[in-house]
Design a protein around this motif. Structure first.
Motif, PDB file in Angstrom:
ATOM      1  N   ASP A 144       4.368   3.431  -4.381  1.00 41.34           N
ATOM      2  CA  ASP A 144       4.263   4.009  -4.191  1.00 41.34           C
ATOM      3  C   ASP A 144       5.877   4.870  -4.726  1.00 41.34           C
ATOM      4  N   GLN A 207       6.076   9.129 -12.195  1.00 39.25           N
ATOM      5  CA  GLN A 207       5.929   8.529 -10.971  1.00 39.25           C
ATOM      6  C   GLN A 207       4.820   9.204 -10.016  1.00 39.25           C
ATOM      7  N   ARG A 211       0.559   8.076  -8.650  1.00 37.11           N
ATOM      8  CA  ARG A 211       0.527   8.380  -7.669  1.00 37.11           C
ATOM      9  C   ARG A 211      -0.934   9.023  -7.930  1.00 37.11           C
TER      10      ARG A 211
END
Length: 237
Positions: A144, A207, A211
């Protein structure tokens, strides 16, 4: 409808909608699935020798601005000239030897790119001292925070910024998304990023989006990235 409202609607698009559009563009789910990458497991990544990481980084550096096929055709010569990218040998070579090798007609003669090899060998060596191997560091890097690994490569390596580092990770089997032109365009159209592509803000937003899509779809980030790219842009069947 205002432009702001259109952006908000796109931002709420379900990944299932993105997938359906990509499948339609590529000729069906079976065709689409056959085109998707499969990342290696952490255990598989840890089996990769650190010399292979240096070779992969070097190949990708040389492919920047040069025909990828030309580099591939020359690659066996690179392996010979640079002793199989053995990390210890790379660190022991004096500057004058690097300069001589950069003029070898067996490879693509480019001194600045050749000089990335000792710098990236040093990065790999230092990571190995701390983590046991460079492969172990990559394998254990939190999924992550993949953009954190991008930043590490850019900061500690040479010419590994932009998409060079991420593409190398993808090729070597580390699960990562890629901010290709098509993916970046989608993120901008969706209102997910709106500033410079490589800013901390944009990378954090990208990101976060990946995710969320990963939690929704259960797919690795590399496949999500490819599906988004296939869902738009100039890659129809």
């Amino acid at each position: 409808m205002s432009s702001d409202k259109r952006v908000n609607v796109m931002a709420r698009e379900k990944f299932s909608q993105i997938y359906a559009r990509a499948a339609e563009r590529k000729g069906g789910e079976g065709v689409l699935e056959s085109m998707l990458a499969t990342p290696l497991s952490a255990d598989q990544l840890k089996q990769i020798g650190d010399d292979r990481w240096l070779a992969a980084f070097t190949q990708k550096v040389f492919q920047s601005g040069i025909s990828w096929q030309v580099v591939r055709n020359k690659w066996p010569n690179f392996e010979d000239v640079f002793f199989g990218f053995d990390i210890e040998k790379m660190l022991l070579m004096p500057t004058e030897m690097w300069e001589r090798k950069a003029t070898d007609p067996a490879i693509i003669r480019h001194l600045a790119k050749v000089m990335t090899i000792p710098d990236n060998a040093q990065m790999i060596h230092e990571a190995a001292l701390e983590h046991g191997s460079f492969s172990a560091m990559v394998a254990d890097w939190p999924q992550d925070d993949i953009t954190g690994l991008w930043r590490y490569l850019k900061k500690h390596g040479k010419r590994l910024g932009g998409n060079t580092g991420p593409y190398t990770l993808r090729i070597m089997g580390k699960d990562t998304f890629i901010l290709s032109g098509d993916v970046e365009a989608y993120l901008r159209q969706s209102g997910i990023i709106d500033g410079g592509r490589d800013t901390q803000k944009s990378l954090a937003a990208a990101q976060s989006a990946f995710r969320d899509w990963q939690q929704e779809s259960g797919r690795p980030q590399c496949q999500i990235s490819q599906i988004i790219a296939f869902s738009g842009g100039d890659n129809r069947v």
